[in-house]
Scaffold this motif. Structure first.
Motif, PDB file in Angstrom:
ATOM      1  N   ALA A   1       0.675  -1.268   0.010  1.00  0.00           N
ATOM      2  CA  ALA A   1      -0.176   0.027   0.091  1.00  0.00           C
ATOM      3  C   ALA A   1       0.854   1.322  -0.095  1.00  0.00           C
ATOM      4  O   ALA A   1       1.790   1.395   0.578  1.00  0.00           O
ATOM      5  N   GLU A   2       0.518   2.173  -0.683  1.00  0.00           N
ATOM      6  CA  GLU A   2       1.283   3.592  -0.820  1.00  0.00           C
ATOM      7  C   GLU A   2       0.858   4.711   0.393  1.00  0.00           C
ATOM      8  O   GLU A   2      -0.399   4.617   0.737  1.00  0.00           O
ATOM      9  N   ALA A   3       1.709   4.982   0.849  1.00  0.00           N
ATOM     10  CA  ALA A   3       1.428   5.884   1.959  1.00  0.00           C
ATOM     11  C   ALA A   3       1.057   7.551   1.544  1.00  0.00           C
ATOM     12  O   ALA A   3       0.709   8.196   2.252  1.00  0.00           O
ATOM     13  N   ARG A   4       1.388   7.649   0.433  1.00  0.00           N
ATOM     14  CA  ARG A   4       1.148   9.180  -0.028  1.00  0.00           C
ATOM     15  C   ARG A   4      -0.343   9.716   0.085  1.00  0.00           C
ATOM     16  O   ARG A   4      -1.281   8.620   0.016  1.00  0.00           O
ATOM     17  N   PRO A   5      -0.846  10.731  -0.116  1.00  0.00           N
ATOM     18  CA  PRO A   5      -2.133  10.983   0.022  1.00  0.00           C
ATOM     19  C   PRO A   5      -3.037  10.292  -0.752  1.00  0.00           C
ATOM     20  O   PRO A   5      -3.023  10.491  -2.075  1.00  0.00           O
ATOM     21  N   GLY A   6      -4.307   9.341  -0.172  1.00  0.00           N
ATOM     22  CA  GLY A   6      -4.983   8.888  -1.041  1.00  0.00           C
ATOM     23  C   GLY A   6      -4.402   7.590  -1.868  1.00  0.00           C
ATOM     24  O   GLY A   6      -5.049   6.872  -2.492  1.00  0.00           O
TER      25      GLY A   6
ATOM     26  N   ARG B   1       6.738  10.960   5.004  1.00  0.00           N
ATOM     27  CA  ARG B   1       7.731  12.032   4.546  1.00  0.00           C
ATOM     28  C   ARG B   1       7.782  11.895   2.944  1.00  0.00           C
ATOM     29  O   ARG B   1       8.026  10.911   2.482  1.00  0.00           O
ATOM     30  N   ILE B   2       7.153  13.129   2.444  1.00  0.00           N
ATOM     31  CA  ILE B   2       7.120  12.954   0.851  1.00  0.00           C
ATOM     32  C   ILE B   2       8.039  14.426   0.328  1.00  0.00           C
ATOM     33  O   ILE B   2       7.998  15.466   1.146  1.00  0.00           O
ATOM     34  N   SER B   3       8.752  13.943  -0.526  1.00  0.00           N
ATOM     35  CA  SER B   3       9.486  14.925  -1.312  1.00  0.00           C
ATOM     36  C   SER B   3       9.796  14.658  -2.613  1.00  0.00           C
ATOM     37  O   SER B   3       9.519  13.561  -3.138  1.00  0.00           O
ATOM     38  N   ASP B   4      10.631  15.669  -3.303  1.00  0.00           N
ATOM     39  CA  ASP B   4      11.056  15.473  -4.732  1.00  0.00           C
ATOM     40  C   ASP B   4       9.822  15.091  -5.684  1.00  0.00           C
ATOM     41  O   ASP B   4       9.938  14.167  -6.400  1.00  0.00           O
ATOM     42  N   VAL B   5       8.838  15.568  -5.234  1.00  0.00           N
ATOM     43  CA  VAL B   5       7.686  15.537  -6.386  1.00  0.00           C
ATOM     44  C   VAL B   5       7.894  16.357  -7.727  1.00  0.00           C
ATOM     45  O   VAL B   5       8.076  17.194  -7.822  1.00  0.00           O
ATOM     46  N   LYS B   6       7.820  15.503  -8.626  1.00  0.00           N
ATOM     47  CA  LYS B   6       7.923  16.005 -10.040  1.00  0.00           C
ATOM     48  C   LYS B   6       6.985  15.300 -11.117  1.00  0.00           C
ATOM     49  O   LYS B   6       7.057  14.308 -11.431  1.00  0.00           O
TER      50      LYS B   6
ATOM     51  N   ILE C   1       8.156  10.651  -7.244  1.00  0.00           N
ATOM     52  CA  ILE C   1       7.999  10.980  -5.883  1.00  0.00           C
ATOM     53  C   ILE C   1       8.893  10.212  -4.903  1.00  0.00           C
ATOM     54  O   ILE C   1       9.200   8.952  -5.280  1.00  0.00           O
ATOM     55  N   LYS C   2       9.451  10.811  -3.874  1.00  0.00           N
ATOM     56  CA  LYS C   2      10.120  10.031  -2.845  1.00  0.00           C
ATOM     57  C   LYS C   2       9.075  10.091  -1.547  1.00  0.00           C
ATOM     58  O   LYS C   2       8.752  11.321  -1.038  1.00  0.00           O
ATOM     59  N   ASP C   3       8.693   8.823  -1.491  1.00  0.00           N
ATOM     60  CA  ASP C   3       7.711   8.507  -0.553  1.00  0.00           C
ATOM     61  C   ASP C   3       8.167   7.464   0.597  1.00  0.00           C
ATOM     62  O   ASP C   3       8.294   6.429   0.367  1.00  0.00           O
ATOM     63  N   VAL C   4       8.441   7.838   1.986  1.00  0.00           N
ATOM     64  CA  VAL C   4       9.320   7.422   2.954  1.00  0.00           C
ATOM     65  C   VAL C   4       8.091   7.301   4.175  1.00  0.00           C
ATOM     66  O   VAL C   4       7.801   8.492   4.750  1.00  0.00           O
ATOM     67  N   THR C   5       7.858   6.237   4.755  1.00  0.00           N
ATOM     68  CA  THR C   5       7.052   6.143   5.999  1.00  0.00           C
ATOM     69  C   THR C   5       8.230   5.946   7.039  1.00  0.00           C
ATOM     70  O   THR C   5       8.837   4.708   7.025  1.00  0.00           O
ATOM     71  N   LEU C   6       8.236   6.738   8.122  1.00  0.00           N
ATOM     72  CA  LEU C   6       9.293   6.824   9.188  1.00  0.00           C
ATOM     73  C   LEU C   6       8.548   6.369  10.656  1.00  0.00           C
ATOM     74  O   LEU C   6       7.534   6.852  10.913  1.00  0.00           O
TER      75      LEU C   6
ATOM     76  N   GLY D   1       7.836   3.769  -0.521  1.00  0.00           N
ATOM     77  CA  GLY D   1       6.704   3.786  -1.715  1.00  0.00           C
ATOM     78  C   GLY D   1       7.326   3.733  -2.924  1.00  0.00           C
ATOM     79  O   GLY D   1       8.816   3.795  -3.078  1.00  0.00           O
ATOM     80  N   GLU D   2       6.513   3.495  -4.105  1.00  0.00           N
ATOM     81  CA  GLU D   2       7.093   3.170  -5.348  1.00  0.00           C
ATOM     82  C   GLU D   2       7.588   4.677  -5.828  1.00  0.00           C
ATOM     83  O   GLU D   2       7.174   5.645  -5.319  1.00  0.00           O
ATOM     84  N   PRO D   3       8.760   4.658  -6.352  1.00  0.00           N
ATOM     85  CA  PRO D   3       9.149   6.035  -6.930  1.00  0.00           C
ATOM     86  C   PRO D   3       8.409   6.811  -8.085  1.00  0.00           C
ATOM     87  O   PRO D   3       8.660   7.965  -8.345  1.00  0.00           O
ATOM     88  N   GLU D   4       7.299   6.234  -8.708  1.00  0.00           N
ATOM     89  CA  GLU D   4       6.474   6.796  -9.382  1.00  0.00           C
ATOM     90  C   GLU D   4       5.014   6.306  -9.324  1.00  0.00           C
ATOM     91  O   GLU D   4       4.714   5.381  -8.636  1.00  0.00           O
ATOM     92  N   ALA D   5       4.148   7.148  -9.713  1.00  0.00           N
ATOM     93  CA  ALA D   5       2.688   6.815  -9.566  1.00  0.00           C
ATOM     94  C   ALA D   5       2.177   7.581 -10.548  1.00  0.00           C
ATOM     95  O   ALA D   5       2.249   8.381 -11.457  1.00  0.00           O
ATOM     96  N   VAL D   6       0.887   6.668 -10.961  1.00  0.00           N
ATOM     97  CA  VAL D   6      -0.053   7.203 -12.002  1.00  0.00           C
ATOM     98  C   VAL D   6      -1.443   7.539 -11.398  1.00  0.00           C
ATOM     99  O   VAL D   6      -1.839   6.582 -10.870  1.00  0.00           O
ATOM    100  N   GLU D   7      -1.905   8.415 -11.484  1.00  0.00           N
ATOM    101  CA  GLU D   7      -3.216   8.924 -10.626  1.00  0.00           C
ATOM    102  C   GLU D   7      -4.011   9.993 -11.386  1.00  0.00           C
ATOM    103  O   GLU D   7      -3.485  10.628 -12.302  1.00  0.00           O
TER     104      GLU D   7
END
Length: 324
Positions: A28-33, A250-255, A281-286, A297-303
């Motif tokens: 499961a991806e931790a990013r929003p939604g 923690r989310i960063s480097d969104v492009k 996206i850089k998606d890390v749960t700490l 999380g995965e380095p890429e997402a399609v939404e």
């Protein structure tokens, strides 16, 4: 005839395969939604799949959480289908599952019978199912207040013309009072095309970065400014759940890597736009205490993100659906 050990081995094999499939499920991806599949509202198109695009060529995940009620204005689902108890679903699945488990272990509902006895057992099973179905149908009718003679009563009410009654009614759809008359049909929502230009696409990209970064900072106020109250509420629920579990996302480097328009339409004073976006996206749960990585999380997402605004207003996020 299968021996007992063989039957047990077959059942064990089935259970092992099921466990393997469960373990192979995607993380499961931790990013929003990211773990919801689909949530939010798309106006009258909430329960209709967005149009495919080059970025998202397959069907998007359906909306599973929404404050928009299914209606005739939402072409994906009718109110009757959403609210009606589905006899034959869980009930029949339970019967079928019991029979299947019995078959795996060497028998049906009455395992252990063989030869002619098995045939008699089969007839007993069929008879039992028929009796249970008949009993359940009668029980549902009584619960819903639909007696067997209701059909005759409706026939008498229609004796004076289609939809008419003996009190001088004006026919089908004449009003909402009197026996034999239902509520007026819900009219489909009228939509209109909306033009989307370069400035709008720039706003969508800014919103993508803003929502992700605010979520990673756990900035509730920023999320409320960037999304509808409904979507902000879902995000806050996810953040509180993370807090309860002792983790932080923690989310960063969104492009944004690629994006294109799926649909754009207007309803009343509101305008909607659904955009397919593929982004890095850089998606890390700490762990909140130790700051150790719990999940990556995965380095890429399609939404597919749906935005809404009042005419001439600012676009805000109103729905997220995962690409498949």
């Amino acid at each position: 005839m299968l021996t007992i050990p063989t039957r047990r081995r077959r059942a064990a094999t089935i259970l092992t395969l099921a466990a393997a499939l469960a373990l192979a499920a995607p993380m499961a991806e931790a990013r929003p939604g990211g773990s919801s599949g689909g949530m939010g509202s798309r106006g009258s198109r909430t329960y209709a799949p967005p149009s495919a695009t080059t970025t998202a060529p397959t069907t998007a995940a359906p909306i599973q959480r929404s404050q928009t009620q299914p209606s005739m204005g939402n072409p994906g689902m009718s109110p009757a289908a959403a609210q009606r108890p589905r006899f034959g679903g869980g009930f029949m699945a339970g019967l079928l599952g019991a029979g299947l488990l019995g078959a795996l272990l060497g028998g049906g509902f009455f395992g252990g019978l063989g030869g002619i006895a098995s045939f008699i057992g089969l007839l007993l099973q069929v008879g039992l199912v028929v009796l249970l179905v008949a009993f359940a149908v009668r029980w549902f009718r009584r619960r819903q207040g639909v007696p067997a003679a209701a059909g005759h009563a409706r026939s008498e009410l229609g004796a004076n013309g289609i939809g008419g009654d003996r009190m001088g009614g004006n026919g089908l759809g004449a009003g909402n009072t009197g026996m034999g008359r239902g509520p007026a049909p819900v009219q489909p929502v009228q939509t209109r095309p909306v033009q989307i230009g370069p400035g709008d696409f720039q706003s969508f990209e800014i919103a993508l970065n803003g929502v992700q970064e605010a979520y990673g900072r756990e900035d509730v106020q920023a999320l409320r400014n960037l999304a509808t109250p409904e979507m902000a509420g879902y995000f806050i629920e996810e953040l509180r759940a993370n807090e309860a579990k002792g983790v932080v996302n923690r989310i960063s480097d969104v492009k944004l890597l690629q994006g294109d328009l799926s649909e754009a339409w207007g309803e009343g004073n509101a305008e909607y736009a659904t955009v397919a976006m593929r982004y890095a996206i850089k998606d890390v749960t700490l762990d909140r205490r130790t700051n150790q990585v719990v999940e990556t999380g995965e380095p890429e997402a399609v939404e597919l993100w749906t935005f809404v605004r009042e005419r001439g207003g600012r676009w805000i996020l109103s729905a997220i659906q995962q690409g498949r």
